[in-house]
Design a protein around this motif. Structure first.
Motif, PDB file in Angstrom:
ATOM      1  N   ALA A 192       0.839  -1.202   0.000  1.00 20.01           N
ATOM      2  CA  ALA A 192       0.000   0.000   0.000  1.00 20.01           C
ATOM      3  C   ALA A 192       0.875   1.253   0.000  1.00 20.01           C
ATOM      4  CB  ALA A 192      -0.925  -0.007   1.216  1.00 20.01           C
ATOM      5  N   LYS A 193       1.933   1.224   0.799  1.00 21.76           N
ATOM      6  CA  LYS A 193       2.865   2.357   0.810  1.00 21.76           C
ATOM      7  C   LYS A 193       3.579   2.474  -0.540  1.00 21.76           C
ATOM      8  CE  LYS A 193       3.810   1.853   5.775  1.00 21.76           C
ATOM      9  NZ  LYS A 193       4.837   1.498   6.779  1.00 21.76           N
ATOM     10  N   ALA A 194       3.959   1.335  -1.092  1.00 20.46           N
ATOM     11  CA  ALA A 194       4.627   1.340  -2.392  1.00 20.46           C
ATOM     12  C   ALA A 194       3.727   1.935  -3.467  1.00 20.46           C
ATOM     13  CB  ALA A 194       5.041  -0.087  -2.772  1.00 20.46           C
ATOM     14  N   ASN A 195       2.431   1.630  -3.371  1.00 21.93           N
ATOM     15  CA  ASN A 195       1.488   2.172  -4.345  1.00 21.93           C
ATOM     16  C   ASN A 195       1.418   3.692  -4.252  1.00 21.93           C
ATOM     17  OD1 ASN A 195      -0.764   1.749  -6.327  1.00 21.93           O
ATOM     18  ND2 ASN A 195      -1.898   2.777  -4.712  1.00 21.93           N
ATOM     19  N   ALA A 196       1.424   4.219  -3.037  1.00 21.36           N
ATOM     20  CA  ALA A 196       1.415   5.674  -2.854  1.00 21.36           C
ATOM     21  C   ALA A 196       2.671   6.301  -3.466  1.00 21.36           C
ATOM     22  CB  ALA A 196       1.328   6.009  -1.369  1.00 21.36           C
ATOM     23  N   ASN A 197       3.822   5.645  -3.260  1.00 20.92           N
ATOM     24  CA  ASN A 197       5.061   6.137  -3.867  1.00 20.92           C
ATOM     25  C   ASN A 197       4.993   6.072  -5.394  1.00 20.92           C
ATOM     26  OD1 ASN A 197       6.461   6.810  -1.551  1.00 20.92           O
ATOM     27  ND2 ASN A 197       7.334   4.780  -1.279  1.00 20.92           N
ATOM     28  N   ALA A 198       4.394   4.992  -5.888  1.00 21.59           N
ATOM     29  CA  ALA A 198       4.300   4.811  -7.331  1.00 21.59           C
ATOM     30  C   ALA A 198       3.464   5.918  -7.976  1.00 21.59           C
ATOM     31  CB  ALA A 198       3.699   3.440  -7.656  1.00 21.59           C
ATOM     32  N   VAL A 199       2.378   6.292  -7.316  1.00 19.97           N
ATOM     33  CA  VAL A 199       1.529   7.377  -7.830  1.00 19.97           C
ATOM     34  C   VAL A 199       2.341   8.666  -7.938  1.00 19.97           C
ATOM     35  CG1 VAL A 199      -0.461   8.846  -7.314  1.00 19.97           C
ATOM     36  CG2 VAL A 199      -0.616   6.374  -6.983  1.00 19.97           C
ATOM     37  N   GLN A 200       3.120   8.945  -6.908  1.00 16.59           N
ATOM     38  CA  GLN A 200       3.950  10.154  -6.922  1.00 16.59           C
ATOM     39  C   GLN A 200       4.999  10.082  -8.033  1.00 16.59           C
ATOM     40  OE1 GLN A 200       6.442  10.764  -3.472  1.00 16.59           O
ATOM     41  NE2 GLN A 200       6.378  12.982  -3.674  1.00 16.59           N
ATOM     42  N   SER A 201       5.624   8.924  -8.196  1.00 17.41           N
ATOM     43  CA  SER A 201       6.651   8.766  -9.230  1.00 17.41           C
ATOM     44  C   SER A 201       6.058   8.954 -10.618  1.00 17.41           C
ATOM     45  CB  SER A 201       7.302   7.381  -9.122  1.00 17.41           C
ATOM     46  OG  SER A 201       8.057   7.271  -7.947  1.00 17.41           O
ATOM     47  N   ARG A 202       4.879   8.375 -10.836  1.00 21.88           N
ATOM     48  CA  ARG A 202       4.239   8.511 -12.153  1.00 21.88           C
ATOM     49  C   ARG A 202       3.927   9.980 -12.454  1.00 21.88           C
ATOM     50  NH1 ARG A 202       1.403   3.680 -10.474  1.00 21.88           N
ATOM     51  NH2 ARG A 202       2.009   1.901 -11.764  1.00 21.88           N
ATOM     52  N   TYR A 203       3.513  10.710 -11.453  1.00 24.93           N
ATOM     53  CA  TYR A 203       3.178  12.119 -11.657  1.00 24.93           C
ATOM     54  C   TYR A 203       4.435  12.932 -11.965  1.00 24.93           C
ATOM     55  CZ  TYR A 203       1.638  16.875 -10.648  1.00 24.93           C
ATOM     56  OH  TYR A 203       1.372  18.217 -10.744  1.00 24.93           O
ATOM     57  N   ILE A 204       5.484  12.737 -11.175  1.00 28.44           N
ATOM     58  CA  ILE A 204       6.717  13.519 -11.352  1.00 28.44           C
ATOM     59  C   ILE A 204       7.427  13.153 -12.662  1.00 28.44           C
ATOM     60  CG2 ILE A 204       9.024  13.933 -10.390  1.00 28.44           C
ATOM     61  CD1 ILE A 204       7.789  13.557  -7.607  1.00 28.44           C
ATOM     62  N   LEU A 205       7.370  11.884 -13.034  1.00 29.77           N
ATOM     63  CA  LEU A 205       8.117  11.399 -14.203  1.00 29.77           C
ATOM     64  C   LEU A 205       7.219  11.161 -15.408  1.00 29.77           C
ATOM     65  CD1 LEU A 205      10.396   8.817 -12.345  1.00 29.77           C
ATOM     66  CD2 LEU A 205      10.938  11.178 -12.923  1.00 29.77           C
ATOM     67  N   GLU A 206       6.098  11.871 -15.479  1.00 32.85           N
ATOM     68  CA  GLU A 206       5.128  11.626 -16.549  1.00 32.85           C
ATOM     69  C   GLU A 206       5.751  11.770 -17.938  1.00 32.85           C
ATOM     70  OE1 GLU A 206       0.707  13.179 -18.037  1.00 32.85           O
ATOM     71  OE2 GLU A 206       1.761  14.183 -16.385  1.00 32.85           O
ATOM     72  N   GLU A 207       6.505  12.849 -18.159  1.00 34.67           N
ATOM     73  CA  GLU A 207       7.108  13.081 -19.471  1.00 34.67           C
ATOM     74  C   GLU A 207       8.144  12.006 -19.800  1.00 34.67           C
ATOM     75  OE1 GLU A 207       9.044  16.818 -22.013  1.00 34.67           O
ATOM     76  OE2 GLU A 207       8.808  16.948 -19.841  1.00 34.67           O
ATOM     77  N   VAL A 208       8.924  11.625 -18.803  1.00 35.55           N
ATOM     78  CA  VAL A 208       9.922  10.574 -19.005  1.00 35.55           C
ATOM     79  C   VAL A 208       9.233   9.250 -19.321  1.00 35.55           C
ATOM     80  CG1 VAL A 208      11.856   9.333 -17.973  1.00 35.55           C
ATOM     81  CG2 VAL A 208      11.514  11.736 -17.434  1.00 35.55           C
ATOM     82  N   LEU A 209       8.130   8.974 -18.637  1.00 37.87           N
ATOM     83  CA  LEU A 209       7.382   7.733 -18.872  1.00 37.87           C
ATOM     84  C   LEU A 209       6.839   7.669 -20.299  1.00 37.87           C
ATOM     85  CD1 LEU A 209       5.379   7.232 -15.574  1.00 37.87           C
ATOM     86  CD2 LEU A 209       6.994   5.641 -16.572  1.00 37.87           C
ATOM     87  N   ASN A 210       6.337   8.805 -20.800  1.00 38.02           N
ATOM     88  CA  ASN A 210       5.835   8.838 -22.173  1.00 38.02           C
ATOM     89  C   ASN A 210       6.951   8.528 -23.162  1.00 38.02           C
ATOM     90  OD1 ASN A 210       3.242   9.477 -21.364  1.00 38.02           O
ATOM     91  ND2 ASN A 210       3.565  11.685 -21.490  1.00 38.02           N
TER      92      ASN A 210
END
Length: 429
Positions: A42-60
């Motif tokens: 559950a904690k990892a999921n919260a971190n993952a949400v933050q990572s996806r938001y911060i790294l959105e352009e890199v992820l694309n």
């Protein structure tokens, strides 16, 4: 999760392994390790949400690179980019968000460069190699005009990529033309060298050309009118071929007309079968998600009900101070489980509703239930990182008891918070 929150994912994996070990020994410690693993996830999921938001352009950029096939065609360089990307998510997980943001540009450029290399790597690279091979073989001595066309098409392919790296189809058209012209120039050169090495006269060259036409026309005629001008020979053969094509078209039309009914029936059966299989897969997926959500809660924490595709979590385990709506720290474990349950349905709407027993005035109970529902909704948004536009809350006071208020147990059951996960089939009212 192993990418977006690697450290916590590793911890959760270890908890899972420990749980399996103790469960194999039929030791109740297995439950403790399993709960620890779920909490860590559950904690990892919260971190993952933050990572996806911060790294959105890199992820694309990363997704485009993988779609271009760079993960296989440029495997070593892709692994280097992945290592750098994992470094960013690790920084975010450890709280070094500013440092992770500073490193985004470099990783973004690495993925974009890999994507471009991969896009150019196939068709354009083949065209380049064919050109180089033709020049090395001195093809331009015999076919300079054709080879020049190959060079022009190759340059056009490069220009398309430089203007728009996503225009792969247009670049591929020019690259394929370049490849075709290079191959054609090589064949012209080979034919002329054959003439030279065999000491062909001008008449021999014409006779060789007519022999090629005879071989081509053999399936439709044994006599080619070489006694006529060349343009008449070609015109006559073209007419013969067109006549065969027209006759075949008529036969094909008759066959298609006779089999149209059978084909339509087969298509309808296939569509029905596909729809049935899709519905079965969707139902299995929904049942699996529902079973997972049920497994999160103990009997004292919540009851979980499936309503078609929607899920109702009837939580009794909240520990609110009497007459107040503030969330105590003792509720965090239950709220984390609710957050995890909601995360199983990333596109669903959420309705949080508060309920009370019949003790106290109607208006007070109504206000209290709504305040508690609001606090839970805010927790899901602010701590659980669930977008606020997906969440609604409402208080019902004592209007919707699930059991009689005549006993203490009944009143305790009616003091609850319900979370309805709406997947499109349930009314919010």
């Amino acid at each position: 999760m192993n990418i977006f929150s690697p450290t916590l994912y590793k911890q959760a994996s270890q908890s899972y392994s420990d749980a399996i070990k103790w469960a194999s020994a039929d030791d109740p410690k297995a439950n403790s390790f399993a709960q620890t693993g779920l909490s860590t996830l559950a904690k990892a999921n919260a971190n993952a949400v933050q990572s996806r938001y911060i790294l959105e352009e890199v992820l694309n950029a990363r997704s485009k690179t993988i779609a271009a096939g760079a993960s296989t065609s440029q495997a070593s360089k892709f692994k280097e980019a992945e290592k750098s990307f994992l470094g960013l998510t690790t920084l975010i997980e450890s709280g070094k968000v500013s440092k992770a943001k500073d490193g985004r540009t470099e990783v973004l450029k690495a993925y974009q460069q890999l994507e471009l290399i991969a896009l150019k790597g196939d068709t354009v690279e083949h065209a380049k190699m064919a050109l180089a091979s033709a020049k090395k073989s001195d093809v331009d001595d015999h076919a300079p005009k054709t080879l020049k066309l190959a060079e022009e098409e190759y340059q056009l392919a490069l220009n398309v990529f430089d203007a728009d790296r996503n225009n792969v189809d247009k670049a591929a058209v020019h690259a394929n033309r370049s490849l075709w012209y290079s191959q054609r120039a090589s064949q012209i050169s080979e034919t002329l060298r054959h003439f030279e090495s065999s000491d062909y006269s001008e008449e021999d060259k014409v006779l060789w050309y007519q022999e090629q036409i005879s071989r081509l026309a053999a399936p439709i005629t044994n006599e080619v009118a070489y006694n006529l001008p060349n343009k008449e020979v070609i015109k006559g053969l073209n007419a013969d071929i067109q006549g065969i094509i027209n006759a075949n078209a008529v036969l094909l039309g008759e066959l298609e007309a006779s089999s149209a009914g059978k084909q339509q029936l087969a298509r309808e059966k296939e569509e029905v079968l596909m729809l049935s299989m899709q519905a079965q897969r969707e139902n299995q997926a929904a049942a699996s998600k529902f079973a997972f959500v049920q497994s999160l809660f103990t009997q004292n924490e919540a009851e979980v009900y499936r309503q078609t595709n929607d899920v109702l979590i009837r939580a009794y385990g909240f520990d609110f101070p009497s007459g107040k709506s503030e969330i105590e720290s003792t509720n965090f474990a239950l709220l984390n489980k609710i957050t995890e349950a909601i995360s199983t349905f990333p596109h669903a709407k959420i309705l949080v509703s508060g309920h009370t027993d019949n003790v106290g005035g109607d208006q007070f109970n109504l206000s209290l239930s709504e305040a508690r529902a609001e606090k839970v909704a805010l927790f899901l948004n602010q701590v659980g990182n669930i977008p606020i536009e997906r969440i609604e809350f409402k208080g019902y006071g004592k209007q919707r008891p699930v059991i009689s208020n005549e006993t203490a147990e009944g009143r305790a059951a009616n003091r609850r918070v319900e979370i309805l996960i709406i997947n499109g089939t349930q009314s919010k009212t």
